[in-house]
Write an enzyme that holds these catalytic residues in place. Sequence first.
Site, PDB file in Angstrom:
ATOM      1  CB  SER A 133       2.632  -7.793   1.494  1.00 19.15           C
ATOM      2  OG  SER A 133       1.495  -7.900   2.302  1.00 19.15           O
TER       3      SER A 133
ATOM      4  CB  THR B  90      -0.912   0.001   1.259  1.00 23.84           C
ATOM      5  OG1 THR B  90      -1.835  -1.072   1.118  1.00 23.84           O
ATOM      6  CG2 THR B  90      -1.671   1.292   1.416  1.00 23.84           C
TER       7      THR B  90
HETATM    8  N1  ASP Z   1      -2.954  -5.414   1.159  1.00 21.13           N
HETATM    9  C1  ASP Z   1      -1.822  -4.539   1.306  1.00 21.13           C
HETATM   10  C2  ASP Z   1      -0.539  -5.350   1.164  1.00 21.13           C
HETATM   11  O1  ASP Z   1      -0.214  -6.090   2.063  1.00 21.13           O
HETATM   12  C3  ASP Z   1      -1.886  -3.910   2.635  1.00 21.13           C
HETATM   13  C4  ASP Z   1      -0.810  -2.911   2.926  1.00 21.13           C
HETATM   14  O2  ASP Z   1       0.188  -2.786   2.281  1.00 21.13           O
HETATM   15  O3  ASP Z   1      -0.991  -2.219   3.910  1.00 21.13           O
HETATM   16  O4  ASP Z   1       0.132  -5.220   0.182  1.00 21.13           O
END
Ligand code: ASP
Length: 322
Positions: A56, A13
């Site tokens: 991720s 994110t």
């Molecule tokens: N869904 C996102 C990820 O893990 C959440 C984040 O980065 O905060 O890539």
Amino acid sequence: MKNTVVLISLGGTIASLPSSSGRAVAGALSGKELMDSLKIESDGPVEVITLCQKPSNAITIDDLLQLRTLCLELAQRTDVVGLVVSQGTDTLEDTAYFLDSTLELLDTALVVTGAQRVPYAAGSDAGPNLRDALKVARTASARSAGTLVVFNEEIHAASSVRKLSSYQLNGFGSPGLGPMGFVDGDEVMLSKRLLRSSVIAPGEKLPRVDIIPVAIDASPALLQAAVASGAKGLVIDAIGRGHVPPSWIEPLAAVLNAGVPVVIATSTQWGRVDEVYEYPGSLAEQVALGALKANHLNARKARLRLMCALSCNLPINQSILS
Ligand code: ASP
């Protein structure tokens, strides 16, 4: 001069852009684009490496092995004072604990960070978290402190930190222990330090280890299904002090007798597993069959530890988890 911090960007994110639907595409930005867009001022040079651009959930164990090798190489450079890894928050604690479990960087700080709110949203934590992480990476007391997670002005130890909120800015915490320190404006206060487990140098390939969750009257079918489909070790995310339903004992014994190591962790937020009870499905019964105890580690961290130990043919006994 030892004053360069290297930012290794994996995506998440913190490095996202909006899609045409308005949803966030995590990892759309490279590390350089991320640094340029956030316009962060640092107290010294920052070098940027984009290792991957992924949300991720898509980070693989091979990515982690590659990241570890990169960290080892960078830590050997005489000009590098610290490393910052930025990635998505969903698996941030896995990355941080993997690095903590497998790296002993005595003179280089290693910090992991991310963001809960996209960088283009009002009140995003992307800039503040990255700025703080770079700051901690330049702090003398952060060197030899193991892998640290910097988030929401707090500094956490990799072995205790967990994602506790799916979206709030105070997304990470260390239940039962609290942060190791804080970032307050320009000041970094790193006052506590946890005893770390021994470092394991993993082999080139990590074997598959599956986590099997326990719930009231849950079926034990997944135990054998996991092994039959190729898992080389299991972590049972057990209830309370490390208990499973009585119906799990027979299949658990079969798995252990087949030579597959099994670690028992607790799905509670805090506290170690312990053999304080004696009844069918108790931890005492599982340990008597040969299961290992995760102690205070949660299932995700115990899984990584077991994978690393299996990968380099360490004797699989309780000492890998102490
Ligand atoms: N869904 C996102 C990820 O893990 C959440 C984040 O980065 O905060 O890539």
